[in-house]
Scaffold this active site. Sequence first.
Site, PDB file in Angstrom:
ATOM      1  N   VAL A  29     -10.816  -3.934 -13.315  1.00  0.00           N
ATOM      2  CA  VAL A  29     -12.127  -3.626 -12.758  1.00  0.00           C
ATOM      3  C   VAL A  29     -13.006  -3.049 -13.864  1.00  0.00           C
ATOM      4  CG1 VAL A  29     -13.399  -2.320 -11.002  1.00  0.00           C
ATOM      5  CG2 VAL A  29     -11.088  -3.153 -10.497  1.00  0.00           C
TER       6      VAL A  29
ATOM      7  N   ASP B 111      -4.375  -1.357   4.862  1.00  0.00           N
ATOM      8  CA  ASP B 111      -3.916  -0.605   3.695  1.00  0.00           C
ATOM      9  C   ASP B 111      -4.720   0.676   3.542  1.00  0.00           C
ATOM     10  OD1 ASP B 111      -2.229  -0.139   1.542  1.00  0.00           O
ATOM     11  OD2 ASP B 111      -3.491  -1.231   0.125  1.00  0.00           O
TER      12      ASP B 111
ATOM     13  N   GLY C 153     -10.694   0.680 -14.060  1.00  0.00           N
ATOM     14  CA  GLY C 153      -9.422   0.751 -13.358  1.00  0.00           C
ATOM     15  C   GLY C 153      -8.713  -0.577 -13.377  1.00  0.00           C
ATOM     16  N   GLU C 154      -7.473  -0.522 -12.974  1.00  0.00           N
ATOM     17  CA  GLU C 154      -6.697  -1.741 -12.879  1.00  0.00           C
ATOM     18  C   GLU C 154      -5.985  -1.748 -11.537  1.00  0.00           C
ATOM     19  OE1 GLU C 154      -3.754  -4.505 -15.581  1.00  0.00           O
ATOM     20  OE2 GLU C 154      -4.471  -2.592 -16.340  1.00  0.00           O
ATOM     21  N   GLY C 155      -6.151  -2.831 -10.807  1.00  0.00           N
ATOM     22  CA  GLY C 155      -5.527  -2.916  -9.494  1.00  0.00           C
ATOM     23  C   GLY C 155      -4.393  -3.906  -9.479  1.00  0.00           C
ATOM     24  N   THR C 156      -3.911  -4.164  -8.288  1.00  0.00           N
ATOM     25  CA  THR C 156      -2.805  -5.083  -8.105  1.00  0.00           C
ATOM     26  C   THR C 156      -3.161  -6.481  -8.607  1.00  0.00           C
ATOM     27  OG1 THR C 156      -2.652  -3.893  -6.028  1.00  0.00           O
ATOM     28  CG2 THR C 156      -1.042  -5.623  -6.385  1.00  0.00           C
ATOM     29  N   TYR C 157      -4.415  -6.845  -8.460  1.00  0.00           N
ATOM     30  CA  TYR C 157      -4.800  -8.231  -8.748  1.00  0.00           C
ATOM     31  C   TYR C 157      -5.573  -8.399 -10.037  1.00  0.00           C
ATOM     32  CZ  TYR C 157      -3.485  -8.139  -3.908  1.00  0.00           C
ATOM     33  OH  TYR C 157      -2.806  -7.917  -2.755  1.00  0.00           O
ATOM     34  N   GLY C 158      -5.970  -7.315 -10.658  1.00  0.00           N
ATOM     35  CA  GLY C 158      -6.704  -7.472 -11.905  1.00  0.00           C
ATOM     36  C   GLY C 158      -7.495  -6.252 -12.311  1.00  0.00           C
TER      37      GLY C 158
ATOM     38  N   LYS D 267     -14.629  -6.820 -10.223  1.00  0.00           N
ATOM     39  CA  LYS D 267     -13.178  -6.958 -10.130  1.00  0.00           C
ATOM     40  C   LYS D 267     -12.821  -8.386 -10.509  1.00  0.00           C
ATOM     41  CE  LYS D 267      -9.726  -6.060  -6.482  1.00  0.00           C
ATOM     42  NZ  LYS D 267      -9.626  -5.371  -5.173  1.00  0.00           N
TER      43      LYS D 267
HETATM   44  P1  ADP Z   1      -5.649  -2.050  -5.972  1.00  0.00           P
HETATM   45  O1  ADP Z   1      -5.676  -3.535  -5.938  1.00  0.00           O
HETATM   46  O2  ADP Z   1      -4.543  -1.497  -6.826  1.00  0.00           O
HETATM   47  O3  ADP Z   1      -5.672  -1.385  -4.652  1.00  0.00           O
HETATM   48  P2  ADP Z   1      -8.370  -2.221  -6.932  1.00  0.00           P
HETATM   49  O4  ADP Z   1      -8.182  -3.498  -7.667  1.00  0.00           O
HETATM   50  O5  ADP Z   1      -9.165  -2.281  -5.692  1.00  0.00           O
HETATM   51  O6  ADP Z   1      -6.980  -1.541  -6.696  1.00  0.00           O
HETATM   52  O7  ADP Z   1      -9.043  -1.170  -7.891  1.00  0.00           O
HETATM   53  C1  ADP Z   1      -8.413  -0.684  -9.053  1.00  0.00           C
HETATM   54  C2  ADP Z   1      -9.161   0.532  -9.573  1.00  0.00           C
HETATM   55  O8  ADP Z   1     -10.478   0.156  -9.967  1.00  0.00           O
HETATM   56  C3  ADP Z   1      -9.370   1.613  -8.541  1.00  0.00           C
HETATM   57  O9  ADP Z   1      -8.324   2.531  -8.515  1.00  0.00           O
HETATM   58  C4  ADP Z   1     -10.654   2.263  -9.008  1.00  0.00           C
HETATM   59  O10 ADP Z   1     -10.377   3.212 -10.016  1.00  0.00           O
HETATM   60  C5  ADP Z   1     -11.418   1.134  -9.602  1.00  0.00           C
HETATM   61  N1  ADP Z   1     -12.404   0.573  -8.651  1.00  0.00           N
HETATM   62  C6  ADP Z   1     -12.179  -0.380  -7.724  1.00  0.00           C
HETATM   63  N2  ADP Z   1     -13.286  -0.672  -7.026  1.00  0.00           N
HETATM   64  C7  ADP Z   1     -14.263   0.112  -7.528  1.00  0.00           C
HETATM   65  C8  ADP Z   1     -15.655   0.298  -7.222  1.00  0.00           C
HETATM   66  N3  ADP Z   1     -16.267  -0.408  -6.268  1.00  0.00           N
HETATM   67  N4  ADP Z   1     -16.347   1.205  -7.945  1.00  0.00           N
HETATM   68  C9  ADP Z   1     -15.743   1.915  -8.925  1.00  0.00           C
HETATM   69  N5  ADP Z   1     -14.440   1.812  -9.239  1.00  0.00           N
HETATM   70  C10 ADP Z   1     -13.699   0.912  -8.568  1.00  0.00           C
END
Ligand code: ADP
Length: 303
Positions: free
Chosen positions: A21, A129, A14-19, A36
């Site tokens: 994963v 959040d 996945g990709e979040g706001t900060y980077g 992350k």
């Molecule tokens: P945001 O900063 O956009 O809220 P995150 O950076 O926390 O999102 O996570 C981005 C994506 O990475 C999530 O939508 C999820 O799919 C995946 N992810 C984050 N944390 C975990 C985890 N502990 N286990 C599995 N997948 C994760």
Amino acid sequence: KLLVNRYLKGEIVGEGTYGIVNKAIDTKTGNIVAIKRIRIGEKKEGVNFTALREIKLLKELKDPNIIELIDCFPYKDSLHLVFEFMETDLEAVIKDKHIVLSPADTKSYAQMMLKGLAFCHKKWVLHRDMKPNNLLIGADGQLKLADFGLARMFGSPGRNFTHQVFARWYRAPELLFGSKHYGSAVDIWAAGCIFAELLTRRAFLQGSSDIDQLGKIFAALGTPKPSQWPDMAYLPDYVEYQYVAAPPLRTLLPMASDDALDLLSKMLTYDPKARITAQQALEHRYFSSLPAPTRPSQLPRPR
Ligand code: ADP
């Protein structure tokens, strides 16, 4: 190749706001983890305060319903945070049309969410959040609060937070009215919206703008009377709305039990000072009456 002599890096999940994963194997324990990666800013100031805040908070928060931060280390230009790997999240469960949530299943998810909140509120930490995709679900079925990137300590004098942090649909009315001195009640409002969403399988208050969000809240719960919420008129962005009477909550959630509706109405109380706390919610008769909450390992999950 092994990261810091320990983690075997796998696919991007996945990709979040900060980077980004990544999935990885922790060769020390054999466990699957999520790493992350947070870029340490290009700016000369160097330190990424959001990341540091998240680390400091999470290290102190150890609970079965809070995501565990296993490790953190700097590598190349990024800070790496290692979390326990989570299979799915509550948004995926709610949206999966093949999943039937029984009243006992809904109660189990609501209870785990409130247990996580009660724990962080006891430690004077706000989540800030709360939304279904920040509630991760492990292979054992446990629901855990994640993404404390926006969380911050509260309780210190002179606290003054920005209010534009919540995903709009889960934002409490005091935030929409510009409150800068809010507290744990904002998480309870969001949890109430998520509880309603579990019951109906549809986001409860879907505003298309901040003003529209207030409109949706008032249409569902009635415009708050000054007697219900005495401090309302003193909030920075307060504007008077045309009076709308509340329809019975039952008409919006025909499938909910009386106990569920009573708890929901207490979580969606306008006055944050009168809103139920996470601990009080856990002691509500909804959780002691039948059916008992489903054991986490027995909960339905997306395939
Ligand atoms: P945001 O900063 O956009 O809220 P995150 O950076 O926390 O999102 O996570 C981005 C994506 O990475 C999530 O939508 C999820 O799919 C995946 N992810 C984050 N944390 C975990 C985890 N502990 N286990 C599995 N997948 C994760």
